[in-house]
Design an enzyme around this catalytic site. Structure first.
Site, PDB file in Angstrom:
ATOM      1  N   ASP A 264       0.862  -1.186   0.000  1.00 52.30           N
ATOM      2  CA  ASP A 264       0.000   0.000   0.000  1.00 52.30           C
ATOM      3  C   ASP A 264       0.902   1.240   0.000  1.00 52.30           C
ATOM      4  OD1 ASP A 264      -2.170   1.646   0.108  1.00 52.30           O
ATOM      5  OD2 ASP A 264      -2.752   1.140   2.156  1.00 52.30           O
TER       6      ASP A 264
ATOM      7  N   ASP B 121      -2.730   2.518  -6.182  1.00 52.27           N
ATOM      8  CA  ASP B 121      -1.739   2.586  -5.106  1.00 52.27           C
ATOM      9  C   ASP B 121      -1.667   1.354  -4.204  1.00 52.27           C
ATOM     10  OD1 ASP B 121      -4.218   3.017  -3.968  1.00 52.27           O
ATOM     11  OD2 ASP B 121      -3.528   4.578  -2.603  1.00 52.27           O
ATOM     12  N   GLU B 122      -2.335   0.282  -4.560  1.00 49.95           N
ATOM     13  CA  GLU B 122      -2.223  -0.914  -3.719  1.00 49.95           C
ATOM     14  C   GLU B 122      -2.456  -2.181  -4.525  1.00 49.95           C
ATOM     15  OE1 GLU B 122      -5.302  -1.631  -0.764  1.00 49.95           O
ATOM     16  OE2 GLU B 122      -6.581  -0.123  -1.702  1.00 49.95           O
TER      17      GLU B 122
END
EC number: 2.7.7.7
Length: 356
Positions: free
Chosen positions: A8, A102-103
């Site tokens: 993350d 983003d993850e």
């Protein structure tokens, strides 16, 4: 036993802005919105100390943090950085399941470098991300997706947490129900009204009771209360829709201004479709008016389309639907659905196009 990593990125959008603009470093930054209106898309950790977070109304964010700096979102830049990061993941495993820009989950049970330790791999990835992008990431490592996701939130920013099998049930039992991944705010509130405040409380309820109160998802709640999650990391996770929307600093009253914004939105959606090698059959127009009234209109075709012109033309026609008023508009959005991906077309052996 499987070895799952959840990576993350730390305050991703805001961190990219601080990386690219030294004057923003160490300062409270909000990506998206403005002091007048809009919604925060992301907040730096300096801003979060004041209670500023994503999805917060910009006006409230500015009240909580008077010296908050608002910057415009640059999704093309965030997408490019996300692709960089994903290439790092693929250096270790092909079993990568992106959840957003983003993850992502990674299954490194069997990996490309022959490393038996998932923790070492996670930290190698974090180091490479920092060296190649200048950004930090946090990692959660465990034997299933639920625990890996929980772990990645436990030592942010720029940290990692390992949850081993011997510690998992104890940790889950102590966890506040609002911290459970997969349990949203509405469900958490309902559980709290039922006296379910922690993982230990959740584990006391029978599977039958949970299904009765929460439907089929009750089976999932029953398992995660016992630190069980048999979901695989899915490298070809299919998106059901692709969309973009924009909240305006000043309400739009003229059709010409609305059409100009629809052109920008159509371009963004078409770009994402091209990146994902997808076509669609349905266009949905979303309109939020000055009084926060929300209206949506959709149109579905028998044939597929993917071009910017096609998306814009349908959205324009939907905007001009007689039943839709044109009084001041606060937000416009376009999304496409009924998606078909290149892999599916090749398997089916056909391809249709819709031209305008």
């Amino acid at each position: 036993m499987r070895k799952i990593i959840h990576i993350d990125m730390d305050a991703f959008f805001a961190s990219v802005e601080q990386r690219d603009n030294p004057e923003l470093r160490g300062k409270p930054v909000a990506v998206g919105g403005s002091r007048a209106r809009g919604v925060v898309a992301a907040a730096s950790y300096e801003a979060r100390k004041y209670g500023v977070h994503s999805a917060l109304a910009s006006k409230i964010a500015a009240q909580r943090c008077p010296h908050l700096i608002f910057v415009k979102a640059r999704f093309d830049v965030y997408s490019a950085v996300s692709r960089q990061i994903r290439e790092i993941f693929f250096a270790y495993t092909d079993l990568v399941e992106p959840l957003s820009l983003d993850e992502a989950y990674l299954d490194v049970t069997e990996n490309k470098i022959g490393m038996p330790s998932a923790t070492i791999i996670a930290n190698q990835i974090r180091q490479r991300i920092f060296e190649e992008t200048g950004l930090t990431a946090s990692a959660g490592i465990s034997y299933n997706k639920f625990l890996a996701k929980i772990a990645s939130d436990m030592n942010k920013p720029n940290g990692y947490t390992l949850i081993t099998p011997d510690k998992a049930e104890e940790l889950v039992a102590s966890l506040d129900i609002g911290k459970f991944h997969g349990i949203g705010k509405v469900t958490a509130a309902k559980m709290q009204r039922m006296g379910i405040l922690t993982g230990a409380d959740l584990r006391e309820r029978s599977e039958e009771e949970l299904v009765r109160n929460f439907g089929k998802t009750g089976h999932y709640y029953y398992r995660i209360a016992r630190a069980q999650d048999d979901r695989d990391v899915q490298p070809h996770r299919i998106r059901k829709s692709i969309g973009s929307e924009r909240t305006f600093e000043t309400d739009l009253s003229e059709e010409e201004a609305m059409l100009e914004q629809l052109e920008h939105l159509a371009k963004e959606v078409a770009h994402d479709m091209e990146r994902l090698k997808a076509t669609a059959r349905t266009v949905t127009l979303k309109i939020k008016y000055f009084d926060f009234t929300l209206n949506t209109r959709s149109k579905t075709f028998l044939s597929e389309f993917s071009s910017e012109d096609a998306i814009f033309t349908v959205a324009r026609d939907l905007l001009r639907t007689p039943q839709l008023p044109l009084y001041p508009v606060r937000l416009l959005g376009i999304s496409v659905s009924s998606l078909l991906y290149q892999h599916d077309r090749l398997q089916e052996g056909y391809q249709f196009t819709l031209e305008f």
